[in-house]
Enzyme design. Structure first.
Site, PDB file in Angstrom:
ATOM      1  N   GLY A  75       2.953   5.788  -3.070  1.00  0.00           N
ATOM      2  CA  GLY A  75       4.061   6.533  -3.652  1.00  0.00           C
ATOM      3  C   GLY A  75       3.912   6.703  -5.146  1.00  0.00           C
ATOM      4  O   GLY A  75       4.189   7.780  -5.699  1.00  0.00           O
TER       5      GLY A  75
ATOM      6  N   VAL B 276       0.839  -1.201   0.000  1.00  0.00           N
ATOM      7  CA  VAL B 276       0.000   0.000   0.000  1.00  0.00           C
ATOM      8  C   VAL B 276       0.869   1.244   0.000  1.00  0.00           C
ATOM      9  O   VAL B 276       0.580   2.226  -0.695  1.00  0.00           O
ATOM     10  CB  VAL B 276      -0.959  -0.002   1.205  1.00  0.00           C
ATOM     11  CG1 VAL B 276      -1.876   1.217   1.149  1.00  0.00           C
ATOM     12  CG2 VAL B 276      -1.798  -1.269   1.228  1.00  0.00           C
ATOM     13  N   ASP B 277       1.950   1.236   0.760  1.00  0.00           N
ATOM     14  CA  ASP B 277       2.889   2.364   0.739  1.00  0.00           C
ATOM     15  C   ASP B 277       3.470   2.568  -0.658  1.00  0.00           C
ATOM     16  O   ASP B 277       3.587   3.705  -1.138  1.00  0.00           O
ATOM     17  CB  ASP B 277       4.031   2.111   1.727  1.00  0.00           C
ATOM     18  CG  ASP B 277       3.708   2.571   3.143  1.00  0.00           C
ATOM     19  OD1 ASP B 277       2.896   3.497   3.286  1.00  0.00           O
ATOM     20  OD2 ASP B 277       4.262   1.997   4.091  1.00  0.00           O
ATOM     21  N   VAL B 278       3.866   1.476  -1.292  1.00  0.00           N
ATOM     22  CA  VAL B 278       4.446   1.582  -2.632  1.00  0.00           C
ATOM     23  C   VAL B 278       3.419   2.143  -3.615  1.00  0.00           C
ATOM     24  O   VAL B 278       3.720   3.043  -4.413  1.00  0.00           O
ATOM     25  CB  VAL B 278       4.966   0.216  -3.110  1.00  0.00           C
ATOM     26  CG1 VAL B 278       5.426   0.293  -4.562  1.00  0.00           C
ATOM     27  CG2 VAL B 278       6.117  -0.259  -2.216  1.00  0.00           C
TER      28      VAL B 278
END
Length: 368
Positions: free
Chosen positions: A174, A169-171
């Protein structure tokens, strides 16, 4: 060195951990100058997230998202540090931050504070749950995988929700931030005016759930855990062979017939029970048993060779080392050397013919 696509663009990077640093590393790879602003006493948390550490003693987690940057240490709790930050912003085109909502504003570094003097500034904020009622919620990837529904469709079987093996989810957040920033840059080129770019982890995940989210929004279906199976395609899962498991990803009737011919069971393709994908999904249990019986007669590597030659989407379940070896055999250049370090890096997957991705410098030392 050939100029990058974003040559001359300067980024003031107030972000840390993963979503923001991934976006700013992508900008840096594309040629932007990225100034990574870090807190005194240790900087970005991921500098200390190990093991593993590389041969230079640097956390490999930090290395993953911080190449091509310069590190500047500023105490943003002091008037001097904030003024130094403002000076950096005055020379920047883009600001990226992923603090909790209100943090930059309390320091006088919010969008409204800065745009007064820089109407052409592009200001990107990445939060966990937006700037409204979710502003105070902590934006950790694992939490968002849980509350955002991803774990509810991931796992070996119902009752065993499982996180994805990387902070996906972070990727994705980003990458969505990067898309917004590039769109804002294009708009600024046309108009001279900047803008605020916002994204958050929960909205990113809901969008990235694609067919699973659409099943709920469009048909009222709440998907559940299906292990390695696909809710709408069959056969599309893991099968055992005589020695190692294989994945089959059969997406249409032509591929299914080719699979049956290669397995010596063409009659399955002629059966009404498996005549099209809808029928195969409805009868997936029986189909799984039929295919497994035949696949267990040979080893996985042999089936990979036979089925690939027949045009059937098939692949072994590799570990990460084997995955890099596959990329090497396919000449994808997935690992690169970076000036200033003996530690290799994972390559940027974007290929540009006129303004190629750049690998100018290793992840920076603290304050360097």
């Amino acid at each position: 060195m050939t100029p990058g696509a974003l040559d001359g663009v300067v980024v003031a990077d107030f972000s840390r951990v993963l979503a923001g640093p991934y976006a700013t590393m992508m900008l840096a790879d594309l040629g932007a100058e990225v100034i990574k602003i870090e807190r005194p006493g240790g900087g970005d948390d991921t500098r200390h997230w190990g093991p593993p550490f590389d041969v230079d003693g640097q956390a490999t987690y930090f290395n993953a998202v911080n190449r091509n940057k310069r590190s500047v240490v500023l105490d943003l709790h002091s008037a001097q540090g904030v003024e130094q930050a403002r000076e950096i912003v005055r020379g920047a085109d883009i600001v990226v931050e992923n603090f909790r909502t209100g943090t930059m504003e309390r320091m006088g570094l919010g969008y409204a504070d800065l745009v007064v003097h820089r109407p052409d500034l592009i200001y990107c904020s990445i939060t966990g749950f937006g700037a409204g009622q979710g502003a105070e919620l902590p934006g950790y990837d694992l939490l968002v995988q849980a509350v955002g529904g991803l774990m509810s469709v991931t796992g070996p079987q119902p009752g065993e929700p499982t996180k994805v093996g990387v902070a996906v989810v972070d990727v994705l957040a980003g990458l969505h931030a990067l898309t917004g920033i590039l769109a804002a840059l294009h708009h600024r080129t046309a108009t001279g005016v900047g803008q605020k770019v916002e994204t958050n982890l929960l909205s990113t995940l809901l969008s990235s759930l694609v067919n699973q989210a659409s099943a709920y929004v469009g048909a009222g279906v709440v998907p559940g855990i299906m292990g390695n199976r696909h809710p709408s395609i069959a056969p599309y899962e893991v099968f055992s062979t005589a020695d190692r498991p294989l994945v089959l990803a059969v997406g249409n009737d032509k591929q299914f017939r080719a699979l049956c011919v290669a397995l010596g069971c063409e009659s399955l393709a002629d059966s009404a029970s498996y005549a099209d994908n809808t029928a195969r999904v409805a009868n997936r249990e029986a189909l799984f048993a039929e295919l497994t019986q035949r696949l267990r007669t040979r080893g996985g590597d042999e089936w990979f060779t036979v089925l690939t030659a027949a045009g059937v989407p098939v692949g072994p379940i590799n570990d990460i080392g084997q995955a890099f070896e596959l990329a090497k055999r396919l000449e994808l250049d997935a690992v690169v050397d970076v000036p200033g370090t003996a530690v290799p890096q994972v390559a940027n997957p974007i290929r540009l013919s006129a303004t190629p991705v750049q690998y100018r410098s290793a992840p920076p030392p603290f304050g360097g």
